[in-house]
Design a protein around this motif. Structure first.
Motif, mmCIF file in Angstrom:
data_model
loop_
_atom_site.group_PDB
_atom_site.id
_atom_site.type_symbol
_atom_site.label_atom_id
_atom_site.label_comp_id
_atom_site.label_asym_id
_atom_site.label_seq_id
_atom_site.Cartn_x
_atom_site.Cartn_y
_atom_site.Cartn_z
ATOM 1 N N PRO A 167 55.975 104.403 -77.697
ATOM 2 C CA PRO A 167 56.338 104.262 -79.123
ATOM 3 C C PRO A 167 55.215 103.716 -79.993
ATOM 4 N N PRO A 168 54.403 102.733 -79.532
ATOM 5 C CA PRO A 168 53.271 102.320 -80.384
ATOM 6 C C PRO A 168 52.288 103.436 -80.690
ATOM 7 N N ILE A 169 52.073 104.337 -79.727
ATOM 8 C CA ILE A 169 51.179 105.468 -80.001
ATOM 9 C C ILE A 169 51.769 106.353 -81.100
ATOM 10 N N ALA A 170 53.090 106.596 -81.011
ATOM 11 C CA ALA A 170 53.746 107.402 -82.051
ATOM 12 C C ALA A 170 53.686 106.703 -83.407
ATOM 13 N N LEU A 171 53.905 105.388 -83.436
ATOM 14 C CA LEU A 171 53.827 104.650 -84.694
ATOM 15 C C LEU A 171 52.406 104.637 -85.248
ATOM 16 N N PHE A 172 51.416 104.562 -84.362
ATOM 17 C CA PHE A 172 50.023 104.607 -84.799
ATOM 18 C C PHE A 172 49.697 105.954 -85.451
ATOM 19 N N LEU A 173 50.162 107.040 -84.839
ATOM 20 C CA LEU A 173 49.925 108.366 -85.418
ATOM 21 C C LEU A 173 50.655 108.516 -86.754
ATOM 22 N N CYS A 174 51.865 107.958 -86.853
ATOM 23 C CA CYS A 174 52.581 108.002 -88.138
ATOM 24 C C CYS A 174 51.810 107.237 -89.211
ATOM 25 N N GLN B 6 43.186 99.310 -89.517
ATOM 26 C CA GLN B 6 43.898 98.045 -89.688
ATOM 27 C C GLN B 6 45.342 98.279 -90.121
ATOM 28 N N ARG B 7 45.542 99.198 -91.070
ATOM 29 C CA ARG B 7 46.903 99.461 -91.535
ATOM 30 C C ARG B 7 47.717 100.208 -90.482
ATOM 31 N N ALA B 8 47.073 101.143 -89.768
ATOM 32 C CA ALA B 8 47.813 101.926 -88.780
ATOM 33 C C ALA B 8 48.195 101.110 -87.552
ATOM 34 N N MET B 9 47.478 100.007 -87.280
ATOM 35 C CA MET B 9 47.748 99.210 -86.088
ATOM 36 C C MET B 9 48.837 98.167 -86.288
ATOM 37 N N VAL B 10 49.319 97.989 -87.505
ATOM 38 C CA VAL B 10 50.304 96.936 -87.762
ATOM 39 C C VAL B 10 51.602 97.196 -87.000
ATOM 40 N N ALA B 11 52.189 98.377 -87.183
ATOM 41 C CA ALA B 11 53.462 98.688 -86.540
ATOM 42 C C ALA B 11 53.359 98.723 -85.011
ATOM 43 N N PRO B 12 52.326 99.339 -84.405
ATOM 44 C CA PRO B 12 52.220 99.301 -82.944
ATOM 45 C C PRO B 12 52.095 97.894 -82.383
ATOM 46 N N VAL B 13 51.310 97.032 -83.045
ATOM 47 C CA VAL B 13 51.162 95.654 -82.557
ATOM 48 C C VAL B 13 52.485 94.911 -82.649
ATOM 49 N N VAL B 14 53.236 95.132 -83.722
ATOM 50 C CA VAL B 14 54.546 94.488 -83.850
ATOM 51 C C VAL B 14 55.476 94.938 -82.731
ATOM 52 N N TRP B 15 55.469 96.241 -82.415
ATOM 53 C CA TRP B 15 56.318 96.748 -81.328
ATOM 54 C C TRP B 15 55.957 96.089 -79.995
ATOM 55 N N ILE B 16 54.661 96.022 -79.677
ATOM 56 C CA ILE B 16 54.229 95.447 -78.402
ATOM 57 C C ILE B 16 54.590 93.967 -78.320
ATOM 58 N N ILE B 17 54.391 93.233 -79.401
ATOM 59 C CA ILE B 17 54.719 91.807 -79.388
ATOM 60 C C ILE B 17 56.220 91.597 -79.230
ATOM 61 N N LEU C 89 52.431 86.023 -72.626
ATOM 62 C CA LEU C 89 51.481 87.057 -73.040
ATOM 63 C C LEU C 89 51.708 87.461 -74.491
ATOM 64 N N GLY C 90 52.969 87.602 -74.885
ATOM 65 C CA GLY C 90 53.271 87.963 -76.265
ATOM 66 C C GLY C 90 52.805 86.922 -77.261
ATOM 67 N N TRP C 91 53.095 85.628 -76.979
ATOM 68 C CA TRP C 91 52.648 84.566 -77.882
ATOM 69 C C TRP C 91 51.128 84.452 -77.891
ATOM 70 N N SER C 92 50.481 84.726 -76.771
ATOM 71 C CA SER C 92 49.016 84.676 -76.729
ATOM 72 C C SER C 92 48.402 85.756 -77.607
ATOM 73 N N ILE C 93 48.948 86.971 -77.509
ATOM 74 C CA ILE C 93 48.440 88.058 -78.355
ATOM 75 C C ILE C 93 48.653 87.732 -79.831
ATOM 76 N N LEU C 94 49.821 87.202 -80.157
ATOM 77 C CA LEU C 94 50.106 86.847 -81.551
ATOM 78 C C LEU C 94 49.159 85.763 -82.038
ATOM 79 N N LEU C 95 48.893 84.752 -81.196
ATOM 80 C CA LEU C 95 47.973 83.677 -81.587
ATOM 81 C C LEU C 95 46.557 84.201 -81.772
#
Length: 307
Positions: free
Chosen positions: A59-66, A104-115, A183-189
């Motif tokens: 899903p992050p790949i699909a959100l990145f392409l969107c 930067q804008r395209a990576m927002v939604a994929p990063v949110v999904w992964i976190i 891992l999720g909190w580390s990525i967010l930090l």
């Protein structure tokens, strides 16, 4: 349909506020999709990792392409990168700035999904339940390696009959969930610290270069939109004149059928002639080819001198 097209074209504009709003909507959509998604781990040793990692990464790949599709600047940046040199030089700094802004804008939604998936923990439990060391948990003692793998694969399925009476299921699940949340909190930090450093260290670099890259990236996008609008207006006038020429050649048949034909003065009244001597298809194609292969330089000093 026309209204939908107008709305879509509006959202494809280069306004930063609109693009930031689209990124926010994609991020909220990713959270909503995950909360509404019915996660059901197969609980089979050969499928758990593929399913868990697939839900976490596909899903992050699909959100990145969107995000790339909805960003108008992505196409403008590719056209600017691939266009011939012509009489206008290509500035790689502007292309890098546009690429950075798009990513930067395209990576927002994929990063949110992964976190969100890491903080929830279900995907990581499903993917790595078979990779846990069974010697750390007493509930898997006195069992064969094949049975251990089957039991570990069924850890995400708390309703399974084999795992209802197993005392180590909750321990394994809690162990993997802790790693997932850490891992999720580390990525967010890390992302927050990176954004903080980028925001505060940016004034330490050359601001003039940044302003120039931002200005000319906006110029390229605006120039492309104005050119498309001018082409549409030119096509409308050219089609209008071609149709009038057709009816002029059919004037005898029109008179036989008693149709009224507009006069030359009435037809030209209130219309600006933007064709500039272009009278056939080959000339239009030559004009478009010249614009693509030999864009004029960004210098209007000669025109100012003429005035």
């Amino acid at each position: 349909m026309d209204r939908f097209r107008m709305i879509f074209q509006y959202f494809q504009s280069n306004s930063e506020s609109v693009m930031n709003g689209i990124c926010g909507l994609l991020a909220l959509a990713s959270v909503k999709m995950y909360t509404c998604f019915d996660f059901s781990c197969p609980c089979l040793p050969q499928y758990n990792m593929a399913y868990g990692l697939g839900i976490m990464l596909v899903p992050p790949i699909a959100l990145f392409l969107c995000g790339l599709i909805l960003n108008r600047q992505s196409l403008v940046m590719l056209e600017e990168w691939r266009r011939p040199q012509g009489r206008r030089e290509k500035d790689l700094a502007v292309i890098r700035y546009m690429c950075s802004s798009i990513m930067q804008r395209a990576m927002v939604a994929p990063v949110v999904w992964i976190i969100v998936t890491l903080l929830d923990g279900k995907c990581l439990i499903c993917a790595f339940s078979c990779s846990v060391d069974p010697e750390k948990f007493v509930g898997f003692a006195n069992t064969s390696p094949v049975q251990v793998q089957q039991l570990l694969a069924k850890v995400p399925c708390k309703d399974d009959e084999l795992m209802r009476n197993n005392t180590s299921r909750k321990a394994v699940s809690r162990y993997l969930r802790c790693w997932s949340q850490a891992l999720g909190w580390s990525i967010l930090l890390i992302l927050i610290v990176a954004a903080f450093l980028t925001h505060w260290l940016r004034p330490c670099f050359n601001q003039a270069t940044l302003l120039q890259a931002r200005h000319w990236s906006n110029y390229i996008d605006i120039e492309q939109k104005i050119f498309e609008e001018t082409c549409c207006e030119h096509s409308r006038l050219f089609a209008h004149k071609c149709i009038l020429h057709f009816f002029e050649s059919m004037q005898r048949e029109i008179k036989l059928h008693s149709f009224s034909f507009p006069r030359e003065g009435e037809r030209a009244e209130g219309q600006e002639d933007l064709l500039q001597g272009i009278t056939d298809q080959d000339q239009v194609n030559k004009l478009l080819e010249t614009w693509y292969y030999d864009k004029p330089p960004l210098d209007i000093s000669q025109e100012i001198q003429k005035l």
